[in-house]
Write an enzyme that holds these catalytic residues in place. Structure first.
Site, short mmCIF file in Angstrom:
data_model
loop_
_atom_site.label_atom_id
_atom_site.label_comp_id
_atom_site.label_asym_id
_atom_site.label_seq_id
_atom_site.Cartn_x
_atom_site.Cartn_y
_atom_site.Cartn_z
N GLU A 1 -3.71 3.58 -7.93
CA GLU A 1 -2.86 2.58 -7.47
C GLU A 1 -2.59 1.22 -8.51
O GLU A 1 -3.73 0.71 -8.85
CB GLU A 1 -3.39 2.25 -6.14
CG GLU A 1 -2.76 1.25 -5.19
CD GLU A 1 -3.14 0.60 -3.98
OE1 GLU A 1 -4.49 0.53 -4.19
OE2 GLU A 1 -2.55 0.61 -3.09
N CYS B 1 0.93 -1.08 0.11
CA CYS B 1 -0.03 0.08 -0.16
C CYS B 1 0.93 1.26 -0.03
O CYS B 1 0.41 2.38 -0.58
CB CYS B 1 -0.87 -0.10 1.35
SG CYS B 1 -0.06 -0.19 2.81
P1 NAP Z 1 -9.56 -6.05 -0.89
O1 NAP Z 1 -10.03 -6.46 -2.29
O2 NAP Z 1 -10.13 -4.83 -0.50
O3 NAP Z 1 -9.74 -7.17 0.34
C1 NAP Z 1 -9.20 -6.91 1.49
C2 NAP Z 1 -10.10 -8.01 2.51
O4 NAP Z 1 -11.39 -7.46 2.38
C3 NAP Z 1 -9.92 -9.33 1.99
O5 NAP Z 1 -10.02 -10.26 3.09
C4 NAP Z 1 -11.32 -9.46 1.12
O6 NAP Z 1 -11.89 -10.95 0.89
C5 NAP Z 1 -12.09 -9.03 2.28
N1 NAP Z 1 -13.28 -8.33 1.40
C6 NAP Z 1 -13.64 -8.28 0.33
N2 NAP Z 1 -15.06 -7.85 0.02
C7 NAP Z 1 -15.54 -7.64 1.16
C8 NAP Z 1 -16.67 -7.20 1.84
N3 NAP Z 1 -17.91 -7.02 1.07
N4 NAP Z 1 -16.82 -7.11 2.95
C9 NAP Z 1 -15.93 -7.48 3.87
N5 NAP Z 1 -14.86 -7.83 3.54
C10 NAP Z 1 -14.49 -8.05 2.16
O7 NAP Z 1 -7.94 -5.65 -0.84
P2 NAP Z 1 -6.88 -6.79 -1.50
O8 NAP Z 1 -7.11 -6.87 -2.94
O9 NAP Z 1 -6.81 -8.16 -0.86
O10 NAP Z 1 -5.42 -5.81 -1.09
C11 NAP Z 1 -4.85 -5.03 -1.86
C12 NAP Z 1 -5.55 -3.54 -1.36
O11 NAP Z 1 -5.04 -3.34 0.15
C13 NAP Z 1 -4.55 -2.31 -1.81
O12 NAP Z 1 -5.52 -1.42 -2.25
C14 NAP Z 1 -3.78 -1.92 -0.73
O13 NAP Z 1 -3.30 -0.57 -0.83
C15 NAP Z 1 -4.52 -2.16 0.27
N6 NAP Z 1 -3.69 -2.22 1.68
C16 NAP Z 1 -3.68 -1.27 2.45
C17 NAP Z 1 -2.89 -1.18 3.41
C18 NAP Z 1 -2.78 0.01 4.47
O14 NAP Z 1 -2.20 -0.16 5.63
N7 NAP Z 1 -3.40 1.00 4.35
C19 NAP Z 1 -1.84 -2.37 3.76
C20 NAP Z 1 -1.72 -3.32 2.82
C21 NAP Z 1 -2.75 -3.09 1.66
P3 NAP Z 1 -11.36 -11.64 -0.08
O15 NAP Z 1 -9.88 -11.90 -0.07
O16 NAP Z 1 -12.11 -13.05 -0.06
O17 NAP Z 1 -11.66 -10.98 -1.42
#
Ligand code: NAP
Ligand code: MG
Length: 488
Positions: free
Chosen positions: A389, A287
């Site tokens: 991003e 991120c």
């Molecule tokens: P994501 O698609 O938002 O998923 C994150 C988590 O949310 C996963 O466990 C996902 O489950 C779950 N999720 C999906 N839909 C949901 C819903 N409707 N209700 C509740 N939970 C739900 O993110 P990602 O693709 O895994 O990770 C990448 C993103 O994370 C990037 O945008 C990155 O910048 C961000 N990030 C931010 C930080 C920070 O500290 N700010 C750190 C690391 C990453 P599933 O896996 O089953 O889809």
């Protein structure tokens, strides 16, 4: 093909303090470096979710009353158990996530460090005595653990991003139900297995695997979950905020689009090394990855030539077979597809390819989600690489003429997570750190997050903090006790 490290965790949930076979829908988990199936998850059912939350509630009554010293002791023990098994846990992470083994081991050791840090903080949660307006009164501000936490985490740092929530919750006296990313469930289960050996009450920690839209959403909507601690994309974070059906504490650590400014006074070698590290580490799936770099025009050509060389020198490998590779496979097809799209968009609009641009050649890379670290120059804010991003190994670079222009470009984003600058001029240092609208500003280094300082975003990058004392306070409610004792 199942792996010895993974097979005991395949199809399991962590409920009631132990690994428990799940009965829900099965979802295959793949090794992103080879495309081979390594195991499967059993999606938590509504019954499993209710059980985890209700056991967390029961455990909360006990755990919230345990002395901070006892909580600290259990957390130190957890840190020791995790560090002692760093090799085994790293292997699990690399198999499901793709990062090189040595880097995965480093992440496990950071998780152990988080356990020790929050163990130490647990005993330093002081309240306050507030002066009153009348004699004979005393006001105490007491900190009380919030209750049951639902943690929802992404796949890029499968151990650390659970760890900060897990350790801060347990240190505060909260209990926690964790929903890890669908594609990296086994690291979470491996952590939970250590929890059961460390002396926490049964049900204080549960892990529910499955899809975010089903299991994650169920935690968001659950009436007995007091707080959601979420790390993931801004889109899902916003969806959580909008669909949470009741007032609930929310911490949202969301996406970024992090800039780096390099002025003519910078140490060029340091700046190039920093850009390479924070642009491409973990295949840019961070991120706080550097997405875009603004370089003062007088050093622009020198900088891009050096960055191209440095990116080309990075070794891409299968994380298990090449433990010391610089980067491994990307975690899934999704971020790789987005990287290719952002690259094509930039080249279409006139960017200059400096390094990478394709998958590495050879049989070893044929079935995995591999890509070469890629840099493009002469970018503009018409290009996705500069304004969205990417979450992949792609960095866009553009020249600037004045520092005001560079700062305006750096702030020209809905995100506000981390930002970077290289300069040796005191005026520039102060101006940049004051004017960049980000939760983290790293100057002449690229490690914005350290364990004992707050880490969090602003704008569309989220609300709340992890790390540091601030990260622990996110798990407390404050109570004001106003007492009349009559002594004046
Ligand atoms: P994501 O698609 O938002 O998923 C994150 C988590 O949310 C996963 O466990 C996902 O489950 C779950 N999720 C999906 N839909 C949901 C819903 N409707 N209700 C509740 N939970 C739900 O993110 P990602 O693709 O895994 O990770 C990448 C993103 O994370 C990037 O945008 C990155 O910048 C961000 N990030 C931010 C930080 C920070 O500290 N700010 C750190 C690391 C990453 P599933 O896996 O089953 O889809
Ligand atoms: Mg996703």
């Amino acid at each position: 093909m199942s792996d010895d490290a993974i097979s005991p965790l395949s199809g399991m949930l962590f409920l009631g303090g132990e690994l428990t076979p799940g009965a829900g829908e099965r979802i295959t988990v793949e090794n992103p470096a080879t495309g081979e199936a390594i195991g499967e998850i059993a999606q938590a059912t509504p019954t499993d979710i209710d059980r985890a939350v209700s056991e967390a509630r029961t455990a909360f009554r006990e755990w919230s009353r345990v002395t901070p010293h006892a909580r600290a002791k259990a957390l130190h023990r957890l840190g020791e158990l995790i560090a002692a098994d760093a090799d085994g846990m790293a292997r699990i992470m690399t198999l499901e996530q793709g990062k090189p083994l040595n880097e995965a081991r480093g992440e496990i050791l950071k998780l152990a460090e988080a356990c020790h840090f929050y163990a130490e903080e647990a005993v330093r949660v002081h309240g306050e005595i507030v002066p009153n307006d009348k004699p004979g009164f005393q006001s105490l501000v007491v900190r009380e653990p919030i209750g049951v936490v639902g943690a929802i985490t992404p796949w890029n740092y499968p151990a650390e991003l659970i760890g900060w929530k897990l350790c801060a919750s347990l240190a505060a006296g909260c209990t926690i139900v964790i929903k890890p990313a669908e594609i990296t469930p086994f690291t979470a289960l491996a952590i939970a297995r250590k929890v059961s050996d460390a002396g926490f009450p049964e049900g204080a920690v549960s892990v529910l695997t499955g899809k975010g839209s089903i299991v994650g959403q169920a935690l968001v909507e659950h009436p007995d979950v007091d707080k959601i601690a979420f790390t993931g994309s801004s889109a899902v974070g916003l969806h959580i905020q909008q669909t949470c059906p009741r007032i609930k504490r929310l911490s949202l650590e969301l996406g970024g689009n992090c800039p780096m400014i390099v002025t003519a006074t910078a140490d060029l070698d340091m700046a190039v090394a920093g850009a390479t590290r924070r642009g491409f580490r973990n295949m840019g799936q961070i991120c706080i990855a550097i997405n875009r770099i603004y370089v003062e025009r007088s050093i622009y050509e020198n900088f891009i030539a050096a960055l191209a060389k440095s990116a080309d020198a990075l070794v891409v490998g299968n994380g298990i077979e090449a433990p010391d590779a610089d980067v491994g496979a990307m975690a899934s097809a999704e971020p790789l597809t987005k990287t290719r799209e952002h690259l094509a968009d930039a080249l279409d609009k006139g960017a200059r390819l400096l390094a990478g641009g394709a998958a590495p050649e050879g049989e070893a890379f044929a079935r995995g989600h591999f890509f070469r670290p890629t840099a493009v120059a002469d970018c503009t804010h018409e290009m996705k690489v500069m304004i969205e991003e990417t979450f992949g190994p792609l960095v866009g670079i553009a020249p600037f003429d004045t520092l005001d222009e560079a700062i305006a470009l750096a702030n020209d984003t809905p995100y506000g997570l981390a930002s970077y600058a290289y300069t040796r001029d005191l005026f520039e240092v102060q101006k940049i750190s004051a004017e960049l609208d980000y939760g983290n500003v790293a100057i002449n280094n690229v490690d914005a997050g350290i364990m004992n300082a707050p880490y969090g975003g602003r704008k569309q990058s989220g609300v709340g903090y992890e790390h540091g004392r601030e990260g622990l306070l996110e798990y407390f409610n404050f109570k004001h006790v106003r007492l009349f004792h009559g002594v004046s």
